[in-house]
Design an enzyme around this catalytic site. Structure first.
Site, PDB file in Angstrom:
ATOM      1  N   PHE A 266      -0.114  10.164  -7.764  1.00  0.00           N
ATOM      2  CA  PHE A 266      -0.029   8.721  -7.561  1.00  0.00           C
ATOM      3  C   PHE A 266      -0.577   7.944  -8.757  1.00  0.00           C
ATOM      4  O   PHE A 266      -0.454   6.743  -8.789  1.00  0.00           O
ATOM      5  CB  PHE A 266      -0.794   8.302  -6.303  1.00  0.00           C
TER       6      PHE A 266
ATOM      7  N   TRP B 295       2.449   1.548  -3.395  1.00  0.00           N
ATOM      8  CA  TRP B 295       1.456   1.947  -4.399  1.00  0.00           C
ATOM      9  C   TRP B 295       1.309   3.468  -4.418  1.00  0.00           C
ATOM     10  O   TRP B 295       1.147   4.066  -5.484  1.00  0.00           O
ATOM     11  CB  TRP B 295       0.117   1.295  -4.081  1.00  0.00           C
ATOM     12  N   HIS B 296       1.400   4.090  -3.246  1.00  0.00           N
ATOM     13  CA  HIS B 296       1.238   5.538  -3.182  1.00  0.00           C
ATOM     14  C   HIS B 296       2.435   6.287  -3.746  1.00  0.00           C
ATOM     15  O   HIS B 296       2.272   7.403  -4.263  1.00  0.00           O
ATOM     16  CB  HIS B 296       0.995   5.982  -1.735  1.00  0.00           C
ATOM     17  N   GLY B 297       3.600   5.734  -3.657  1.00  0.00           N
ATOM     18  CA  GLY B 297       4.754   6.459  -4.176  1.00  0.00           C
ATOM     19  C   GLY B 297       6.017   5.632  -4.125  1.00  0.00           C
ATOM     20  O   GLY B 297       6.181   4.759  -3.263  1.00  0.00           O
TER      21      GLY B 297
ATOM     22  N   THR C  89       0.832  -1.205   0.000  1.00  0.00           N
ATOM     23  CA  THR C  89       0.000   0.000   0.000  1.00  0.00           C
ATOM     24  C   THR C  89       0.865   1.252   0.000  1.00  0.00           C
ATOM     25  O   THR C  89       0.591   2.225  -0.719  1.00  0.00           O
ATOM     26  CB  THR C  89      -0.930   0.007   1.228  1.00  0.00           C
TER      27      THR C  89
END
Length: 477
Positions: free
Chosen positions: A477, A325-327, A322
């Site tokens: 993102f 996934w954001h950065g 997670t």
């Protein structure tokens, strides 16, 4: 093209909406797809070709994944699934993480006096979102939960639909597959229900989030030797509220736009800052992402069915993913690992449920809010050293800093009023304003709709015309 830009609000949306209303109803998906590709290409440029390439590949493979396609050779179907998932993940890894990976390797190489080449690849807009939509489509078809799309325009509508293309909500294929082929007459009551929801999101973004942005930006840009206890907390709190109003505002706008075009998109927020536990926070924050990871990562890993140790392992894997996934950065990895550790600790200590007493709930709510704010410092900071310096000041109170905060409050009453009003989002027992304004016929909902559609929308329009809006945070993102 931002949702909060004059070009989008005053030209693009009206043009697409009028086209859907006046053209034959069987043209709806084609009009939305064409408008969505224009919308995406306006910001993505040549990387639109990558989106189209991934879209066509997934469309062609989709029918081959259906359970009745390979009755005599189920292994071939499994390998097709592995192949298309590898293809989608590879696109995300190459374009989003190759630079981060090579920078990390170059850093290690420098420790030994060696050089390692660093790749610099432009990050395509929304690649994290449309990749997850492609994966959802492939897995849902493979599991037999929905039939594969037989019409390319229908499939393209799901992937490129501009209300949710750039920053979600992440719509699982099975949630919208039944809505895609419907060519019913576009109803004016969809517009009547969706527009107030869109207006609410616009007000959240332009009036609240954009007003808090300069405060958060200034605090996080302050050098470590100039940082104070008060400044660190004001900056962290401002960003905590800015992020919520920015992202939930976008989600409200996306859901409202989807409704105006006849689609029901899933909810993405349910007052997360009123959560009593971090576990509950993740049931309320970015809910479409949490559901995606639950269905396509956590449960396939075994979920909580194989004992405590594997459950903790699965939680940590999910939250590190997670974060990534954001950065592509170590701050996001630490943020994900931090939340994974909090959920594991709550589960291990039996603190993942709501306590019975009102006093205990209030204390746990305050603790959860503090833990979430600490996590947002890692999420927002440019690097780990900046985050650690800011957290160090947040954990070392000083009287001079408190006096400075009081002086700032006395001279900047607008900021204090805004923070106080925004903090009402942590109070218990309040309705979920998005669904309320869209569907409820209560007096409370009527007052909210009237306020948003008159005072709020008018003020937001003035701010947009003055050019004070900023890009949505989740566009990166």
């Amino acid at each position: 093209m931002s949702f909060a830009s004059p070009l989008f609000l005053w030209y693009f949306v009206p043009a697409v909406l009028v086209a859907v209303l006046v053209c034959p109803r069987s043209w709806r998906n084609a009009i939305i797809t064409a408008g969505s590709l224009i919308f995406y290409a306006a910001g993505a440029g040549s990387t639109t070709l990558l989106l189209l390439f991934a879209l066509v590949v997934n469309y062609l493979i989709g029918p081959l994944l259906e359970p009745d396609r390979w009755d005599s050779n189920p292994a071939r179907r499994r390998w097709l699934l592995v192949g298309v998932l590898t293809f989608n993940v590879a696109i995300l890894v190459i374009w989003k993480y190759a630079g981060f990976a090579t920078e990390t390797l170059a850093g290690f190489a420098r420790l030994f006096g060696a050089d390692f080449p660093v790749l610099h690849i432009a990050l395509p807009i929304a690649i994290s979102f449309y990749t997850f939509h492609h994966i959802s489509y492939a897995v849902d078809v493979y599991r037999g939960e929905r039939r594969a799309a037989r019409n390319l325009i229908t499939f393209a509508t799901y992937i490129t639909m501009f209300p949710q293309l750039i920053a979600g909500p992440i719509v699982r294929y099975r949630e919208i597959a039944d809505q895609l082929p419907q060519q019913r007459q576009h109803r004016l009551d969809d517009i009547a229900a969706g527009f107030p929801r869109f207006a609410l999101g616009l007000c959240k973004k332009v009036i609240v989030a954009d007003s808090l942005a300069p405060v958060a930006d200034a605090a996080f840009a302050t050098p470590g030797d100039e940082m104070t206890f008060a400044l660190a907390w004001v900056g962290a709190l401002a960003y905590t509220l800015q992020l919520y109003f920015d992202f939930s505002g976008y989600s409200d706008m996306a859901i409202g736009l989807g409704r105006m075009f006849g689609f029901r998109l899933p909810e993405n927020f349910a007052r997360p800052y009123s959560s009593v536990t971090v576990t509950e926070f993740w049931r309320r924050w970015h809910m479409s992402l949490s559901r995606w990871f639950r269905d396509y990562v956590y449960i396939p890993l075994g979920g909580n069915r194989s004992g405590a140790v594997r459950t903790y392992r699965n939680l940590w894997i999910v939250f590190i993913l997670t974060g990534l996934w954001h950065g592509a950065g170590w701050t996001f990895v630490v943020w994900g690992a931090y939340h994974g550790a909090l959920l594991i600790a709550e589960r291990r200590l039996g603190r993942d449920t709501t306590p019975a007493g009102a006093g205990a709930r209030a204390a746990r709510r305050a603790l959860t809010m503090v833990l979430v704010i600490v996590g947002w410092v890692f999420f927002r900071a440019e690097d780990l050293s900046t985050a650690l310096v800011m957290l160090g000041h947040m954990l070392t109170p000083d009287l001079a800093g408190l006096n400075e905060a009081v002086d700032t409050a006395l001279t900047n009453q607008r900021l204090v009023i805004l923070l106080a009003a925004a903090m009402t989002m942590v109070l218990p027992g309040q309705p979920v304003t998005g669904p309320l304004i869209e569907a409820s016929r209560s007096r409370h909902a009527a007052v909210l709709r009237t306020s948003v559609m008159t005072v709020g929308l008018g003020y937001a329009a003035v701010l947009i015309a003055a050019g004070t809006f900023t890009p949505f945070l989740y566009y990166q993102f």
